[in-house]
Write a protein that holds these residues in place. Structure first.
Motif, PDB file in Angstrom:
ATOM      1  N   ASN A  32     -30.661  25.443   9.422  1.00  0.00           N
ATOM      2  CA  ASN A  32     -30.831  24.142   8.770  1.00  0.00           C
ATOM      3  C   ASN A  32     -31.424  24.226   7.366  1.00  0.00           C
ATOM      4  O   ASN A  32     -31.914  23.229   6.847  1.00  0.00           O
ATOM      5  N   SER A  66     -31.508  21.393   4.774  1.00  0.00           N
ATOM      6  CA  SER A  66     -31.743  20.132   5.490  1.00  0.00           C
ATOM      7  C   SER A  66     -33.153  20.106   6.058  1.00  0.00           C
ATOM      8  O   SER A  66     -33.372  19.691   7.189  1.00  0.00           O
ATOM      9  N   TYR A  93     -36.315  18.316   6.016  1.00  0.00           N
ATOM     10  CA  TYR A  93     -36.861  17.028   5.608  1.00  0.00           C
ATOM     11  C   TYR A  93     -38.380  17.059   5.742  1.00  0.00           C
ATOM     12  O   TYR A  93     -38.907  17.309   6.823  1.00  0.00           O
ATOM     13  N   GLU A 113     -31.775  16.664  -1.470  1.00  0.00           N
ATOM     14  CA  GLU A 113     -31.549  15.225  -1.354  1.00  0.00           C
ATOM     15  C   GLU A 113     -32.856  14.518  -1.672  1.00  0.00           C
ATOM     16  O   GLU A 113     -33.895  14.858  -1.112  1.00  0.00           O
ATOM     17  N   LYS A 136     -30.512   7.178   8.315  1.00  0.00           N
ATOM     18  CA  LYS A 136     -30.870   8.553   7.995  1.00  0.00           C
ATOM     19  C   LYS A 136     -32.305   8.626   7.511  1.00  0.00           C
ATOM     20  O   LYS A 136     -32.926   7.615   7.234  1.00  0.00           O
ATOM     21  N   SER A 137     -32.813   9.833   7.384  1.00  0.00           N
ATOM     22  CA  SER A 137     -34.190  10.036   6.976  1.00  0.00           C
ATOM     23  C   SER A 137     -34.420   9.549   5.555  1.00  0.00           C
ATOM     24  O   SER A 137     -33.538   9.610   4.708  1.00  0.00           O
ATOM     25  N   ARG A 165     -37.604  13.410   1.385  1.00  0.00           N
ATOM     26  CA  ARG A 165     -36.851  14.359   0.565  1.00  0.00           C
ATOM     27  C   ARG A 165     -36.387  15.513   1.445  1.00  0.00           C
ATOM     28  O   ARG A 165     -37.026  15.860   2.423  1.00  0.00           O
ATOM     29  N   CYS A 166     -35.301  16.101   1.036  1.00  0.00           N
ATOM     30  CA  CYS A 166     -34.702  17.200   1.775  1.00  0.00           C
ATOM     31  C   CYS A 166     -34.794  18.451   0.908  1.00  0.00           C
ATOM     32  O   CYS A 166     -34.516  18.403  -0.290  1.00  0.00           O
ATOM     33  N   TRP A 167     -35.165  19.588   1.510  1.00  0.00           N
ATOM     34  CA  TRP A 167     -35.453  20.804   0.753  1.00  0.00           C
ATOM     35  C   TRP A 167     -34.637  21.991   1.225  1.00  0.00           C
ATOM     36  O   TRP A 167     -34.179  22.025   2.363  1.00  0.00           O
ATOM     37  N   ARG A 168     -34.511  22.980   0.328  1.00  0.00           N
ATOM     38  CA  ARG A 168     -33.889  24.266   0.643  1.00  0.00           C
ATOM     39  C   ARG A 168     -34.818  25.362   0.174  1.00  0.00           C
ATOM     40  O   ARG A 168     -35.370  25.306  -0.928  1.00  0.00           O
TER      41      ARG A 168
END
Length: 174
Positions: A55, A58, A60, A95, A106-107, A110-113
């Protein structure tokens, strides 16, 4: 038929009940990591704990949730930790937070990598942190220099067989 102990490794050597957070030595020894504040290092561990191997990209985590996980009340300090991790190339936002979306869709976080791990669709790691350093004269740059000096001294002592613990008489060497 005997029940197998779930905490013991299976025939492949894996333990199905235990996970670990992988922090590579390339990351830990990098100048960028040495420049991170304590809060940013702790946040990096929390973000790494969210990764399950499939993930990345994705992950969050909101500032408020991160503050709770870190046991911090100062949201601006947590925001600064996120900024540090982004500036030094350890994480990338995939995101942005969205507050106009209804809760069920949806959440909102913020979405991180994580940049040292493969991303979605088997995209390879970018390892952005390797080429980043804080600007000279900043608090982060001084922290990086102190950390690198301490790491160099440790390696020198290790290579010459003079580790502080081994030379200490507090370990009961009458």
């Amino acid at each position: 038929m005997r029940k197998r102990n779930k905490n013991k490794p299976n025939h492949t050597g894996r333990n199905p009940t235990s996970r670990f957070a992988r922090l590579d030595h390339r990351l830990l020894n990098s100048p960028a990591y040495r420049a991170l504040s304590v809060a940013a290092r702790a946040l990096l561990v929390e973000l790494t704990m969210l990764d399950n191997g499939e993930n990345n990209g994705s992950l969050y985590l909101s500032i408020r949730d991160a503050a709770g996980r870190l046991g911090m009340a100062d949201l601006s300090a947590v925001r600064c930790a996120f900024d540090e991790l982004q500036e030094l190339g350890f994480i990338e936002m995939t995101e942005d937070a969205s507050f106009h979306v209804k809760v069920a869709e949806k959440s909102r976080a913020r979405c991180w990598r994580l940049t040292w791990l493969a991303g979605p669709g088997r995209k390879g790691p970018s390892m952005t942190f390797v080429e980043r350093q804080p600007p000279p004269g900043t608090k982060a740059h001084r922290r990086m220099e102190r950390g690198l000096r301490a790491l160099k001294a440790f390696r020198k002592d290790r290579d010459t067989g003079r580790l502080p613990v081994l030379d200490s008489d507090t370990m009961g060497g009458n």
